[in-house]
Design a protein around this motif. Structure first.
Motif, mmCIF file in Angstrom:
data_model
loop_
_atom_site.group_PDB
_atom_site.id
_atom_site.type_symbol
_atom_site.label_atom_id
_atom_site.label_comp_id
_atom_site.label_asym_id
_atom_site.label_seq_id
_atom_site.Cartn_x
_atom_site.Cartn_y
_atom_site.Cartn_z
ATOM 1 N N VAL A 274 49.610 32.171 48.264
ATOM 2 C CA VAL A 274 50.900 31.485 48.137
ATOM 3 C C VAL A 274 50.674 29.987 48.317
ATOM 4 O O VAL A 274 50.184 29.544 49.357
ATOM 5 N N ASN A 275 51.032 29.205 47.304
ATOM 6 C CA ASN A 275 50.870 27.749 47.389
ATOM 7 C C ASN A 275 52.115 27.055 47.926
ATOM 8 O O ASN A 275 52.023 26.025 48.593
ATOM 9 N N LYS A 276 53.299 27.647 47.637
ATOM 10 C CA LYS A 276 54.530 26.947 48.017
ATOM 11 C C LYS A 276 55.688 27.936 48.093
ATOM 12 O O LYS A 276 55.757 28.880 47.307
ATOM 13 N N ALA B 258 48.976 30.920 43.410
ATOM 14 C CA ALA B 258 47.745 30.195 43.084
ATOM 15 C C ALA B 258 47.507 30.104 41.583
ATOM 16 O O ALA B 258 46.781 29.221 41.121
ATOM 17 N N ASP B 259 48.120 31.016 40.805
ATOM 18 C CA ASP B 259 47.985 30.946 39.342
ATOM 19 C C ASP B 259 49.162 30.202 38.708
ATOM 20 O O ASP B 259 49.389 30.301 37.498
ATOM 21 N N PHE C 85 47.602 43.836 37.504
ATOM 22 C CA PHE C 85 46.942 43.072 38.557
ATOM 23 C C PHE C 85 46.548 41.717 37.976
ATOM 24 O O PHE C 85 45.746 41.647 37.038
ATOM 25 N N HIS C 86 47.116 40.663 38.524
ATOM 26 C CA HIS C 86 46.770 39.308 38.099
ATOM 27 C C HIS C 86 45.672 38.799 39.032
ATOM 28 O O HIS C 86 45.880 38.672 40.243
ATOM 29 N N LEU C 87 44.518 38.522 38.450
ATOM 30 C CA LEU C 87 43.321 38.187 39.214
ATOM 31 C C LEU C 87 42.962 36.716 39.051
ATOM 32 O O LEU C 87 43.542 36.007 38.225
#
Length: 250
Positions: free
Chosen positions: A214-216, A228-229, A175-177
């Motif tokens: 989701v940024n792009k 976002a990361d 899980f990437h937080l």
């Protein structure tokens, strides 16, 4: 734990009698030392008898199971919840890694729940999970919900809004937080059903993403996402159309 001293808290007589009969017939290691027909009588029974295990109905006329747990913190015991809740409400239990029995109670599930209790170490406590469960039931907004992530050292409780993405690593999932990462010893498939009703989507065999992070989207055969990361996540070709549709619903 050899013999398990148990209390049954259930307001419906038929359900209570059925559970008692099943325990007597299929779970000889369980000694039911008391029964209760309401939340208040359940509190009294727990404080008086100090059980090892409580079968606890979630909804009762004079309150709910969380009220019982809140007023019996001085007693250390395990809980198996009994409920008639629907599929979506049951996710709250799964989020918190807690056992529940769906009414009418299935014999195999009852036996499995008892076996799990018997294998717990003496120092085990589920109080943090109870608190997270009560939190999830009392907060219907997605941004307020928490999920229990089992790690080598215990459980970590994470708000859904803190999860950017989940990445498969064989039988494990990372899980990437927003503030780091956590690896859990469960496959990504086990989390797909649990999370997809809360703006998460499995865009690839190895990736579940938080749609709000989701940024792009970069066009391609399936395409890629910039999260976002700042990580780049591939979108499966067969998932592309459905993913874009889901993004359009936000």
């Amino acid at each position: 734990m050899t013999e398990i001293r148990a209390i049954v808290v259930e307001d419906e007589p038929n359900n209570r009698d059925n559970l008692l009969e099943l325990l007597k017939k299929y779970c000889p290691d369980v000694d039911v030392i008391a029964t209760a027909h309401s939340g208040s009588s359940g509190i009294d029974a727990i404080l008086k008898h100090q059980p090892d295990l409580v079968f606890l109905d979630v909804e009762m006329p004079d309150g709910n199971g969380f009220d019982v747990l809140e007023k019996t913190t001085s007693v250390k015991f395990e809980v198996v919840f009994t409920t008639a809740f629907d599929h979506y409400a049951l996710q709250a239990f799964k989020f918190c890694a807690l056992d529940y029995l769906l009414k009418p109670i299935d014999i195999a599930e009852l036996i499995a729940a008892i076996d799990k209790v018997k294998k717990l170490p003496p120092e085990h406590s589920s109080r943090d999970q109870f608190e997270a469960l009560a939190h999830n039931f009392n907060n219907v907004q997605v941004q307020s919900k928490k999920i229990a992530l089992p790690t080598r050292d215990g459980l970590i409780f994470v708000a859904l809004t803190e999860i950017i993405r989940c990445e498969s690593d064989g039988p494990y999932t990372t899980f990437h937080l927003t503030n780091g990462s956590v690896m859990v010893s469960k496959s990504i498939g086990e989390y797909q059903e649990l999370l997809e009703g809360y703006n998460f989507y499995r865009v690839h065999q190895s990736h579940i993403i938080n749609l709000n992070c989701v940024n792009k989207y970069i066009k391609g055969e399936g395409g890629n996402l910039i999260m976002a990361d700042d990580t780049k996540i591939p979108v499966s070709r067969r998932k592309k159309e459905h993913f874009l549709s889901k993004m359009g619903e936000l």
